[in-house]
Design an enzyme around this catalytic site. Structure first.
Site, PDB file in Angstrom:
ATOM      1  N   GLY A 103      -8.416  15.087 -28.480  1.00 57.12           N
ATOM      2  CA  GLY A 103      -7.571  15.943 -28.081  1.00 57.12           C
ATOM      3  C   GLY A 103      -7.942  17.309 -28.699  1.00 57.12           C
ATOM      4  CD  GLU A 138      -7.257   5.804 -36.053  1.00 57.74           C
ATOM      5  OE1 GLU A 138      -6.435   6.009 -35.675  1.00 57.74           O
ATOM      6  OE2 GLU A 138      -7.214   4.682 -36.925  1.00 57.74           O
ATOM      7  CB  THR A 172      -5.130  14.611 -35.726  1.00 61.18           C
ATOM      8  OG1 THR A 172      -3.527  14.508 -35.466  1.00 61.18           O
ATOM      9  CG2 THR A 172      -5.035  14.437 -37.226  1.00 61.18           C
ATOM     10  CG  ASP A 203      -0.688  13.331 -33.255  1.00 57.25           C
ATOM     11  OD1 ASP A 203      -0.157  14.304 -32.758  1.00 57.25           O
ATOM     12  OD2 ASP A 203      -1.434  12.387 -32.674  1.00 57.25           O
ATOM     13  CG  MET A 225       2.525  15.843 -28.091  1.00 55.48           C
ATOM     14  SD  MET A 225       1.151  16.791 -27.928  1.00 55.48           S
ATOM     15  CE  MET A 225       0.902  16.333 -25.910  1.00 55.48           C
ATOM     16  N   GLY A 226       2.918  13.540 -31.718  1.00 52.89           N
ATOM     17  CA  GLY A 226       2.606  12.905 -32.847  1.00 52.89           C
ATOM     18  C   GLY A 226       2.171  11.427 -32.881  1.00 52.89           C
ATOM     19  NE  ARG A 227      -2.296   7.910 -30.436  1.00 53.74           N
ATOM     20  CZ  ARG A 227      -2.004   7.265 -28.962  1.00 53.74           C
ATOM     21  NH1 ARG A 227      -1.674   8.171 -27.985  1.00 53.74           N
ATOM     22  NH2 ARG A 227      -1.899   6.244 -28.640  1.00 53.74           N
ATOM     23  CD  GLU A 282       3.262  11.631 -28.313  1.00 50.57           C
ATOM     24  OE1 GLU A 282       3.118  12.227 -27.047  1.00 50.57           O
ATOM     25  OE2 GLU A 282       2.364  11.459 -28.983  1.00 50.57           O
ATOM     26  CD  GLN A 286       4.690  19.173 -29.034  1.00 51.83           C
ATOM     27  OE1 GLN A 286       5.029  18.905 -30.058  1.00 51.83           O
ATOM     28  NE2 GLN A 286       4.594  18.691 -28.196  1.00 51.83           N
TER      29      GLN A 286
END
Ligand code: F6P
Length: 342
Positions: free
Chosen positions: A10, A104, A126, A128, A170-172, A222, A274
């Site tokens: 991403g 990752e 990231t 995240d 977001m943030g996984r 999320e 974001q």
């Protein structure tokens, strides 16, 4: 030495600042030559390279996205994938090594390729902030600023209508964006993957804020799971690395909050906003420093290593430090924020 630079996974505000940092230091201090690799590992596998000189990186530290393009391609897949084929492609273009800027999935691929003999230096990326190897990743601060501004806006409309507003970030599988943006915006509840809660617990916080005359703001990550949910909510299939695409939990929660409390409730999924636009000053500086240190790592032939932030220093760590366990929100950080809920 000729080095290929790629951005993969991403996108993230600050990628261009890293590219600029590497190219400026690499060309002016070390006389390195660079090529850009188009669309992450896809460009490596297909031999899709573009010139990357000082000229191409001028003025880039403030520019969002990535000038090189990105993809979630797995370099071990396809007819021309795999370390042996990639080594031939790089040799054919006289490329000695690669700088891989990614999260990752990217760093796991970089680790594997590196063990298979390809010369790779990594830069962690990231929004995240979920990589254990680095205290902060660039892109995170920008995402938090964007989310905070959006929540400030949700609060004024929520206040006007006396509504409960549920904002999804977001943030996984980690709750850093929710924690920081929620704290900055004065949220009445912050829901993160590390801390499952029941609907009763959430609605008690909403009701308490409402009873004090406030329009409740709930920030949900999320990847948040209600107590009893085994997996995070996902109805968008899998990504190229077979990971579920997350998003949409706020749309499940909002009607439930309204049903239980009777307070009119609206949900907003902030989504890719974001990740878009110009990086914050903090991220420009962090990304540029990582780029400068990546150029040093190339010259030192620190293949198989990535640059990372520890405290205020940029250090080198093996790829393996970024893999496996995620950088989750520690309980004490959540408890600090929870003192402000309700
Ligand atoms: O990892 C960064 C991230 O933005 C996550 O927060 C989010 O779940 C995911 O990427 C979205 O991916 P895509 O852009 O492929 O939809």
């Amino acid at each position: 030495m000729k080095i290929g630079i790629l951005t993969s996974g991403g996108d993230c505000p600050g990628l261009n600042a890293v590219i600029r940092g590497i190219v400026l230091k690499g060309t002016t201090s070390y006389d390195l030559e660079f090529v850009g690799i188009r669309d992450g590992w896809r460009g490596v596998v297909e031999g899709d390279f573009v010139p990357l000189t000082r000229h191409e990186v001028k003025g880039l530290s403030k520019v969002g996205g990535t000038i090189l393009g990105t993809s979630r391609t797995n370099p071990y897949e396809g007819d021309r994938g795999g370390a042996e084929n990639i080594a031939k492609t790089l040799f054919g273009h006289r490329i000695d090594g690669i700088v891989a800027i990614g999260g990752e999935g990217t760093l796991a691929a970089a680790d594997r390729l590196s063990k298979d003999g390809i010369k790779v230096v990594g830069v962690p990326k990231t929004i995240d902030n979920d990589l254990r190897a680095t205290d902060y990743s660039f892109g995170f601060d920008t995402a938090v600023n964007i989310a905070t501004e959006a929540m400030d806006r949700l609060r004024t409309t929520g206040d006007s209508h006396q509504r409960c507003m549920v904002a999804e970030v977001m943030g996984r599988h980690v709750g850093w964006i929710a924690l920081h943006a929620g704290m900055a915006a004065g949220a009445h509840a912050i829901l993160i993957p590390e801390n499952p809660m029941s609907l009763d617990e959430i609605t008690a916080l909403v009701q308490s804020a409402h009873d004090r005359g406030r329009a409740p703001l709930v920030v949900v990550s999320e990847g948040f799971k209600l107590k009893g949910m085994e997996e995070a909510f996902s109805d968008k299939g899998l990504d190229a690395f077979n990971r579920p695409r997350l998003g949409g939990i706020s749309e499940i929660l909002a009607p439930e909050i309204e049903r239980i409390t009777g307070i009119e409730t609206r949900s907003t999924v902030l989504g890719h906003i974001q990740r878009g636009g110009s990086p914050s000053a903090f991220d420009r500086v962090l990304a540029t420093r990582l780029g400068l240190h990546a150029a040093d790592a190339i010259v030192d032939e620190a293949w198989g290593e990535m640059v990372a932030l520890r405290g205020t220093d940029i250090v080198r760590v093996p790829f393996s430090d970024a893999l496996g366990e995620l950088n989750t929100v520690p309980q004490y950080r959540y408890d600090e924020a929870a003192a402000l809920f309700g």
